[in-house]
Scaffold this active site. Structure first.
Site, PDB file in Angstrom:
ATOM      1  N   ASP A  76       4.647   0.038   8.884  1.00 54.91           N
ATOM      2  CA  ASP A  76       5.232  -1.198   9.417  1.00 54.91           C
ATOM      3  C   ASP A  76       5.886  -2.074   8.347  1.00 54.91           C
ATOM      4  O   ASP A  76       5.498  -2.072   7.188  1.00 54.91           O
ATOM      5  CB  ASP A  76       4.178  -2.014  10.185  1.00 54.91           C
ATOM      6  CG  ASP A  76       2.954  -2.354   9.337  1.00 54.91           C
ATOM      7  OD1 ASP A  76       2.506  -1.499   8.548  1.00 54.91           O
ATOM      8  OD2 ASP A  76       2.444  -3.486   9.451  1.00 54.91           O
ATOM      9  N   GLU A 134      -0.188  -2.409   9.786  1.00 59.09           N
ATOM     10  CA  GLU A 134      -1.132  -2.742   8.724  1.00 59.09           C
ATOM     11  C   GLU A 134      -1.083  -4.232   8.411  1.00 59.09           C
ATOM     12  O   GLU A 134      -2.064  -4.839   7.998  1.00 59.09           O
ATOM     13  CB  GLU A 134      -0.799  -1.944   7.447  1.00 59.09           C
ATOM     14  CG  GLU A 134      -1.851  -2.060   6.341  1.00 59.09           C
ATOM     15  CD  GLU A 134      -1.770  -3.362   5.558  1.00 59.09           C
ATOM     16  OE1 GLU A 134      -2.825  -3.924   5.224  1.00 59.09           O
ATOM     17  OE2 GLU A 134      -0.651  -3.833   5.281  1.00 59.09           O
ATOM     18  N   GLU A 135       0.100  -4.835   8.617  1.00 64.99           N
ATOM     19  CA  GLU A 135       0.321  -6.207   8.160  1.00 64.99           C
ATOM     20  C   GLU A 135      -0.301  -7.267   9.060  1.00 64.99           C
ATOM     21  O   GLU A 135      -0.367  -8.421   8.669  1.00 64.99           O
ATOM     22  CB  GLU A 135       1.827  -6.491   8.016  1.00 64.99           C
ATOM     23  CG  GLU A 135       2.515  -5.666   6.925  1.00 64.99           C
ATOM     24  CD  GLU A 135       2.213  -6.159   5.511  1.00 64.99           C
ATOM     25  OE1 GLU A 135       1.437  -7.114   5.359  1.00 64.99           O
ATOM     26  OE2 GLU A 135       2.766  -5.558   4.564  1.00 64.99           O
ATOM     27  N   ARG A 176      -9.662   1.943  -9.456  1.00 70.28           N
ATOM     28  CA  ARG A 176     -11.000   1.569  -9.915  1.00 70.28           C
ATOM     29  C   ARG A 176     -12.030   2.077  -8.916  1.00 70.28           C
ATOM     30  O   ARG A 176     -11.741   2.203  -7.721  1.00 70.28           O
ATOM     31  CB  ARG A 176     -11.146   0.048 -10.116  1.00 70.28           C
ATOM     32  CG  ARG A 176     -11.131  -0.741  -8.832  1.00 70.28           C
ATOM     33  CD  ARG A 176     -11.336  -2.234  -9.077  1.00 70.28           C
ATOM     34  NE  ARG A 176     -12.706  -2.580  -9.346  1.00 70.28           N
ATOM     35  CZ  ARG A 176     -13.147  -3.122 -10.489  1.00 70.28           C
ATOM     36  NH1 ARG A 176     -12.314  -3.371 -11.469  1.00 70.28           N
ATOM     37  NH2 ARG A 176     -14.414  -3.424 -10.635  1.00 70.28           N
ATOM     38  N   HIS A 362       6.103  -8.903  -0.434  1.00 70.61           N
ATOM     39  CA  HIS A 362       6.407  -9.895   0.611  1.00 70.61           C
ATOM     40  C   HIS A 362       7.511 -10.874   0.179  1.00 70.61           C
ATOM     41  O   HIS A 362       7.763 -11.844   0.877  1.00 70.61           O
ATOM     42  CB  HIS A 362       5.156 -10.657   1.080  1.00 70.61           C
ATOM     43  CG  HIS A 362       4.142  -9.768   1.764  1.00 70.61           C
ATOM     44  ND1 HIS A 362       3.186 -10.251   2.637  1.00 70.61           N
ATOM     45  CD2 HIS A 362       3.944  -8.432   1.717  1.00 70.61           C
ATOM     46  CE1 HIS A 362       2.433  -9.243   3.062  1.00 70.61           C
ATOM     47  NE2 HIS A 362       2.879  -8.130   2.515  1.00 70.61           N
TER      48      HIS A 362
HETATM   49 ZN   LIG Z   1       1.938  -6.296   2.763  1.00 69.96          ZN
HETATM   50 ZN   LIG Z   2       1.136  -3.257   2.228  1.00 68.54          ZN
END
Ligand SMILES: [Zn+2]
Ligand SMILES: [Zn+2]
Length: 390
Positions: A76, A134-135, A176, A362
């Site tokens: 997305d 996902e956002e 990590r 972003h």
């Molecule tokens: Zn993002």
């Molecule tokens: Zn992302």
């Protein structure tokens, strides 16, 4: 493998630029997901579409039986106007791939292509998961995909995901063990006071003054109640109140986010916030409502899987370019996969100041160094090969 990926570089870049030019948002990924499904079907994979609306899942069965590894990409874009001047800039008004998910999608498609070529060598299965939304949480795309059985048939033993990362230079990989990204919660506060004339505060209950107290007090949850060696963030990102300079408004509305690296701290900040909001309500004799929305949990990397990914990363970019990163306070719903199965999420460096590619995620000028696509693709392939003993 490196040379086979290099030979596919133009193809990889072309795919990424295609997704970049036609970004789609949230669950509304019709164009992107049908492209992805078509590509995977052409590879001869078993493909399942419309998982959590526009999610796509494909399974590659190796020549011999064995474990199953899930490789995940999110597809997305963001509701943002693309302001950069490049030939492949977004063709869709108000939508932009400003987080790199276009690259994630392209890398996983090409990884699928490469793994199909070597399926004779694989003991076990690779499950390719292309996730929507996902956002935006809730509900995000990962959780509904899991609820719709993406971890079954065949049962997934381990998961791997990548985020292209412009906080790291192209040519590096950040990783990590343990927590690598934060839990990301959202909160809304409504304060209902009593409006009136700006010259007569004693006849009103001023929600703006009350908001400013509340904001200061919320910060003490970080400065005075959270272990200084732990990390947490409270950000009030939006305040809405008032109409004119001489009117005390009736209401104020605040919105913000809480970021924490452990579920324990997440819980204690949530409780503390409720306590403070209730206290402010009493102290100022107003109505004060908190709507606290728990988001995705922290992204926690499994130790064994991290070791595996680290050794693969050293192979791909060289030991000196594998960086043990500090956790990011950003959130990622990859965490839901990693809560269910051992897995690892890593950052593939994607900035390149010499090429002018140095914008944060972003940003309306966001871009990636496309050389990073080769690295991410190779990571996907090598992790699958190593996990399945190919
Ligand atoms: Zn993002
Ligand atoms: Zn992302």
């Amino acid at each position: 493998l490196k040379s086979r990926i290099l030979a596919l570089k133009d193809h990889l870049v072309e795919l990424r630029r295609h997704f970049h030019m036609y970004p789609e948002i949230g669950y509304d990924l019709e164009r992107t997901s049908s492209f992805v499904a078509r590509y995977l079907k052409d590879l001869g994979l078993e493909v399942k579409e419309h998982v959590a609306k526009t999610g796509v899942v494909a399974v590659l069965r190796g020549a011999k039986p064995g474990k199953t590894i899930l490789l995940r990409a999110d597809m997305d874009a963001l509701p943002l106007q693309d302001l950069k001047q490049v030939s492949y800039k977004s063709r869709i008004d108000g939508a932009m791939h400003a987080c790199g998910h276009d690259g994630h999608t392209a890398m996983l498609l090409v990884a699928a292509k490469l793994l199909c070529d070597v399926k004779e060598r694989l003991s076990g299965n690779v499950k390719f998961v292309f996730q929507p939304c996902e956002e935006k949480f809730p509900p995000g795309g990962a959780l509904p995909m899991i609820e719709q059985g993406v971890l079954e048939n065949p049962t997934v033993d381990a998961a791997f995901g990548i985020h292209l990362w412009t906080l790291l230079p192209a040519g590096t990989i950040g990783i990590r063990a343990g927590t690598i990204m934060a839990a990301a919660d959202e909160f809304h506060v409504n304060i209902t006071g009593r409006g009136g004339h700006g010259a007569q505060p004693h006849l009103c209950k001023d929600p703006i003054v009350i908001s400013s107290h509340l904001i200061q007090m919320l910060q003490t949850l970080i400065s005075r109640e959270t272990d200084p060696l732990d990390s947490a963030v409270i950000t009030v990102g939006k305040i809405e109140s008032g109409t004119a300079f001489n009117i005390i408004p009736e209401t104020a509305h605040l919105e913000g986010t809480v970021r924490t690296l452990s579920e324990q701290t997440q819980k204690s900040i949530q409780l503390g916030m409720r306590r403070i909001v209730e206290g402010v309500e009493k102290a100022f004799d107003v109505k004060c409502e908190l709507d606290y929305r728990v988001g995705p949990p922290p992204v926690v990397n499994d130790l064994e899987m991290t070791k595996l990914a680290q050794s693969v990363a050293e192979l791909v970019v060289g030991k000196e370019n594998v960086i043990e990163v500090e956790p990011s306070m950003g959130g990622e719903d990859m965490s839901f996969f990693l809560k269910k199965v051992p897995g690892v999420f890593c950052f593939v460096g994607a900035s390149n100041p010499e090429k002018g590619i140095d914008k944060p995620h972003h940003s309306p000028y966001f871009d990636i160094d496309e050389d990073a696509l080769l690295i991410g693709t190779q990571m996907h392939v090598e992790i699958a090969l190593k996990f399945l003993g190919g």
